[in-house]
Design a protein around this motif. Sequence first.
Motif, PDB file in Angstrom:
ATOM      1  N   PHE A  35     -39.240 -10.761   9.960  1.00  0.00           N
ATOM      2  CA  PHE A  35     -39.151 -10.219  11.311  1.00  0.00           C
ATOM      3  C   PHE A  35     -38.439  -8.874  11.325  1.00  0.00           C
ATOM      4  O   PHE A  35     -37.647  -8.550  10.439  1.00  0.00           O
ATOM      5  N   HIS A  91     -43.082 -14.086  14.781  1.00  0.00           N
ATOM      6  CA  HIS A  91     -42.805 -13.476  13.477  1.00  0.00           C
ATOM      7  C   HIS A  91     -41.736 -14.268  12.725  1.00  0.00           C
ATOM      8  O   HIS A  91     -41.787 -14.384  11.501  1.00  0.00           O
ATOM      9  N   THR A  92     -40.781 -14.797  13.466  1.00  0.00           N
ATOM     10  CA  THR A  92     -39.653 -15.483  12.834  1.00  0.00           C
ATOM     11  C   THR A  92     -40.023 -16.885  12.370  1.00  0.00           C
ATOM     12  O   THR A  92     -39.868 -17.220  11.194  1.00  0.00           O
TER      13      THR A  92
END
Length: 509
Positions: free
Chosen positions: A282, A275-276
């Motif tokens: 995130f 996600h990051t």
Amino acid sequence: MGLGAYFRLARAGFVLAREGALSIADNDALPPVMKAGVRFGRLFERGEVRRSGNVERLTRALYRLGPTYVKLGQTLATRPDIVGPAAAADLAVLQDSMEPFDPALVPGLLHEALGTRAAELTEFSPPIAAASIAQVHHARLADGTKVAVKILRPGIRQRFAADIESQYAGARLAETFVPKLRRLRPVDVVATLDRSARIELDLRLEAASISEFTDNIKDDTGFVIPRVLWDYTSDTVLTTTWVEGIPIRDNAALDAAGVDRKALAKNLLQAFLRHTVRDGFFHADLHPGNLFADPRTGDVIAVDFGIMGRITRRERRFLAEILYGFIARNYRLIAERHFEIGYVPRSQSIDEFALALRAIGEPQHGRRVSEISMSKVLGQLFATTELFEMQTRPELILLQKSMVLVEGVARALDPELDIWTISEPIVGDWVRRSAGPLGRLEDLRDHFDTAVATLGRLPAVVSKAEAALDDYERDKHAPGRRFNRFMILTGFWLGLVVLLTALWRLLGF
């Protein structure tokens, strides 16, 4: 800023010191200036704390002090390696087991937020989870759909505002009286937390975050989140589909259900990195109270999206290459990236900084997380940042906090966790991709967008320059006016040529 903010700050410091907050860290790992502060603060500890080291009242103290202090306690609860197992277990109550507000207020709050639609929420349960910002209830819609209804605590916005004001006061005092802390930019850090809190206190923005997050992970596996029901959502009420799972902190229940905790820890850590570094968006509040496991699939289930982090592509590349540098033990790469993004002043030595990073990183390789003292690592990191005059990057504060949370949760699931091996497939692939042809094309596209935007502003710049020259025309009989006009025109067009040349080189032509 009124005197009340400073009074609340002093009261908070006294309460925390008295209840043993300063006794739970490893004082030997701290730099000298912080050691002195801790020694002074511990003079106010209750005798019982000093004799036994028991800090069971710290949880109640944090709750009394306000929601931002509760957030601090939630983070510390995930780090028994820093605060000790007993303190971490006590602080875990702050994650979702706090005192709920008066249930008699719920019907009025629902009607105020949703109007007549509030009546469509039936079988409304007592609170199933209560945290610092809101509490959650189970309910059903008219068609029988199970839903989760999150309601903000009454008066929470005012309490947050008071907390933040006192923290601004503390940050300004730190910058004024402790010059060494200025490089950490405490006021900017508080401002970042302030913006995050304001977003968290509008549940419509949380609903929008869930929507965006859903789009990002639609093709992923192993990480599940609820779906927003917009018709039953407002700024103070959020309704989502119901998700069911085992609390991720309940190791006994996970083991009884046959959940592979090692796989769960790996899944959580890799999902967060994905996600990051892939999306730049995130979940920034992944404490155990917001995480569950699906016993049928082993998937991670996340809830509570009030605090989300967002970083740019440049910052994502920085993060990925820093992690990859530690994985590959390429400390020169890590040092270069710190200089490029402005973490370390150009006046410092890259070689010496790389050497300092090696001193931190090498002892951790080949060790299990249970063998690593994070308090000592953090103390060494702080000393290194001071030595090299490193500046805090406020835009990365949420990311740094989130990484501490996620690593703490994963560590609790799997004490034998090998962070570097688990991270490599996600981080390594992204670094190799960004350094390859596709990454170069994306960089070129970003540069092209910047160039187009800059060129699009040029007509306005030219118009303003002409207007300024017209003003000078009114004084054209003034001595030296012709020379001044010539110099202004020459300077303007020379600047324009330099700008266009820079853009040309930026695009790589």
